[in-house]
Design a protein around this motif. Structure first.
Motif, short mmCIF file in Angstrom:
data_model
loop_
_atom_site.label_atom_id
_atom_site.label_comp_id
_atom_site.label_asym_id
_atom_site.label_seq_id
_atom_site.Cartn_x
_atom_site.Cartn_y
_atom_site.Cartn_z
N GLN A 53 2.79 1.37 -3.64
CA GLN A 53 2.01 1.56 -4.86
C GLN A 53 0.70 2.30 -4.63
OE1 GLN A 53 1.21 -2.31 -6.47
NE2 GLN A 53 3.13 -3.19 -5.76
N GLY A 54 0.35 2.49 -3.37
CA GLY A 54 -0.97 3.04 -3.09
C GLY A 54 -1.98 1.91 -2.98
N PHE A 55 -3.02 2.17 -2.21
CA PHE A 55 -4.06 1.17 -1.99
C PHE A 55 -4.74 0.78 -3.30
CE2 PHE A 55 -8.58 0.23 -1.16
CZ PHE A 55 -8.46 -0.87 -0.33
N ASP A 56 -5.11 1.77 -4.08
CA ASP A 56 -5.89 1.48 -5.30
C ASP A 56 -5.08 0.71 -6.33
OD1 ASP A 56 -8.37 2.64 -4.63
OD2 ASP A 56 -7.48 4.62 -4.86
N ARG A 57 -3.78 0.97 -6.35
CA ARG A 57 -2.94 0.32 -7.36
C ARG A 57 -2.41 -1.02 -6.89
NH1 ARG A 57 -0.34 4.78 -11.04
NH2 ARG A 57 -2.32 5.78 -11.40
N TYR A 98 -1.67 8.57 3.75
CA TYR A 98 -1.93 8.72 2.32
C TYR A 98 -3.15 7.97 1.82
CZ TYR A 98 2.34 11.31 1.54
OH TYR A 98 3.30 12.29 1.54
N GLU A 99 -3.58 6.96 2.54
CA GLU A 99 -4.69 6.15 2.04
C GLU A 99 -5.96 6.34 2.87
OE1 GLU A 99 -3.94 5.04 -0.77
OE2 GLU A 99 -1.76 5.11 -0.63
N ARG A 153 -8.51 8.22 2.67
CA ARG A 153 -9.83 8.32 2.02
C ARG A 153 -10.24 7.01 1.36
NH1 ARG A 153 -7.68 12.57 -1.96
NH2 ARG A 153 -5.83 11.38 -2.42
N CYS A 154 -9.35 6.02 1.36
CA CYS A 154 -9.74 4.71 0.82
C CYS A 154 -10.55 3.91 1.83
CB CYS A 154 -8.51 3.93 0.36
SG CYS A 154 -7.64 4.72 -1.01
N ARG A 176 -4.21 -9.69 -5.82
CA ARG A 176 -3.25 -10.67 -6.32
C ARG A 176 -1.82 -10.30 -5.91
NH1 ARG A 176 -7.40 -11.20 -9.69
NH2 ARG A 176 -7.84 -13.25 -10.63
N PHE A 204 0.84 -1.20 0.00
CA PHE A 204 0.00 0.00 0.00
C PHE A 204 0.88 1.25 0.00
CE2 PHE A 204 -3.70 -2.33 2.31
CZ PHE A 204 -4.02 -2.96 1.13
N ARG A 205 1.95 1.20 0.74
CA ARG A 205 2.82 2.37 0.77
C ARG A 205 3.56 2.54 -0.55
NH1 ARG A 205 7.77 5.38 3.45
NH2 ARG A 205 9.29 3.76 3.13
#
Lengths: 201, 201, 201, 201
Positions: free
Chosen positions: B30-34, B115-116, B118-119, B38, B27-28
């Motif tokens: 690449q970000g949560f969304d990316r 950073y995440e 709002r996810c 898998r 998550f750090r």
DNA sequence: AATGAATGAGCGTTCATTCAT
DNA sequence: GATGAATGAACGCTCATTCAT
């Protein structure tokens, strides 16, 4: 209305400008990845396919938002120190200008600049970093000027990082409708940097 | 090596713990969304479908990472002030502890927390905010203690926000292999808060 | 230079003619589906929207290319047998003419005729088939003439199909800059049809 | 029913095999570009997203179709000449085998091989070309064998191209329900190659 | 618990076509 | 005739989630 009008040059009333403003706001509210091109198009009042007459990819919209806001705020920084020679006043000017950028008129885009950095392609990161370097150099020159007047303790690089932290985090708590004004906050931060109350001078 | 072993209680060697550690790092990076499920599954050595025996949704993994790291660092804060009554030393302990969290052992997860945010679903944001409130209360109590000893000028709430900015931004520039130590940085920040060199006292 | 000038009547220096030439070349190089109207417009030096002042749809461009090239090569076939009464020489003329069409001056459009056939609407397929029927009738008449002179064994229909295969496939391997000339190839094919070396006669 | 069952090894009753068969047919009927992944999925009875569990991209389906059919028909060519030493009979075997491939059991995929070649990526074109080279070598060896027995006039390379034209074009006109059998057509073509009626032998 | 094929909604993007200027 | 911004349907592909085994 409750939404302040963006005043960045490249984000004017043209289709492209309105598109960038809308994108900046959506990117800040939802994040780049969670904002769909259909979201942006709807906001601007066009069809999603029409976006691609203005920008080749969604990522290019992000890149443009970041470029515009850095250029605009670099100019704001320049004007903040123009005609002022007292190093403390120059620093105060920079802090005010940066706060204005972060919690004032360009706050949406500035937030995007921090939070969506990794959504840029490496190429665009490099280009944008070059723009930021110009912005940062204005800070470093001013801090070194402060030091040469004996008004700065500590490493200028570290001080700048601490200021960046204080100003950038303010977007997460500063309330434009609260009692604290931007100028007051600027003075509070200034005090943390030069270690004394500036109003005593 | 360069990858510090996560030491958060809930992120141990159990399947669930390894999963959370891997997720925090991804998550750090690449970000949560990316980050795909898998990606996480591959890191842990299972199939993506098997993730859902541990967590009902991907967002729940994020929620768990945030909860674990807040709980762990709240405990660290408690230990940092335990047995110390001098308010300046207590503040120094908090700053050190927070820096340790942000640029030390739990830096991956702390970065994710910022950073995440709002996810998270609104529901989970509320729950996590409640955990942060406990963490923040330790800060506010200490700052008020400092004020009652006449060692704090200004609004405690604002001061805390400035500290948060300085510490949290350090994850973007602090170099664990550089010359500056965490303790030195803590003292520099402390100096900005109480307005004098503490080691001179 | 390496690009032979198209000489089809309807593909002259007029805007429409240049457009058809460019389209034929692009259709052959990239296929009809992979050629965008913007590709064609760029080649001609106009904007994509302006194409539609010349042709109502992209498919109509394909239809026009095919129609032009069939009409042109039907005329070429006619001239190839005009004034010649010897059935073998007439056949030789047809083979030469068809090879000229396929690997000579109209090769781009002829290739399109074969490979992009199914991109035509059924309606246009029917119309184009009617044009081809005229072309084919010239072949069948000649082959029947050959038979009535006892120079053809086998079914004329099948023979024609075999010739079509040999000539049309030549676009995939014939090298205009190689040692083999079109006339030589024509004689080799002729030999396969009438079963003896024609130059020995 | 009217649809002959594909018998290529890799196009069996497995999900992957049925997918390849369906894709081959659709590619031939509509062309690669006009066949959507949803078309293919519908044909196989799955959702479009599920295709990508079997093949990473749509183009990889095309690549697989081509690879399977070349391998299968190369093996068919081998069996056609196995155990036969008479060069004319070997040639007849090859022609029959190639016709079988083009207008018989593998006709869909063979047609795709010719018409959709440029839809392959350059990389995959190269790989597929290598497979075709093996196939073609069997032809060239046989033709050279024919020459060494004095049964071949002309350049073997050119002869092979003429045969390819005759056989490949047959997919455009041969009627499986007509009077002409594949074996008869093979003998007609053979006659064009060696210049005499083979049934007289 | 684990697998892995399948789902299906949704994504960014393309592009022939339209039309006000 | 020409422009070029806009359209909007459709495309290839992704991925969190499900579920029979």
């Amino acid at each position: 209305m409750g939404q302040s009008q963006q005043i960045v040059n490249g984000m004017d009333d043209s289709p492209r400008g309105k598109l960038l403003s809308a994108a900046a706001r959506l990117f800040r509210e939802q994040g780049f990845d969670r904002t769909t091109v259909r979201d942006i198009a709807r906001e601007v009042g066009i069809q999603s396919g029409s976006l691609f007459h203005h920008f080749p990819t969604k990522e290019d919209i992000l890149y443009a938002v970041m470029g515009e806001v850095i250029r605009f705020n670099t100019e704001r920084l320049r004007q903040a120190i123009a005609g002022t020679h007292d190093p403390v006043q120059r620093l105060r000017g920079l802090i005010r200008a940066e706060l204005q950028a972060i919690i004032g008129d360009t706050r949406e885009a500035m937030s995007v600049l921090v939070y969506e950095w990794r959504c840029l392609t490496p190429e665009h990161q490099k280009d944008t970093l070059a723009l930021r370097a110009i912005y940062e150099q204005l800070w470093m020159d001013t801090l070194e000027g402060l030091r040469s007047h004996g008004r700065l303790r500590g490493d200028a690089f570290i001080i700048r990082r601490l200021i960046t932290g204080m100003t950038s985090w303010s977007s997460n708590w500063f309330d434009a409708h609260g009692n604290l004004t931007i100028d007051q906050l600027a003075d509070i931060i200034l005090e943390r940097v030069i270690g004394e109350r500036t109003e005593d001078a």
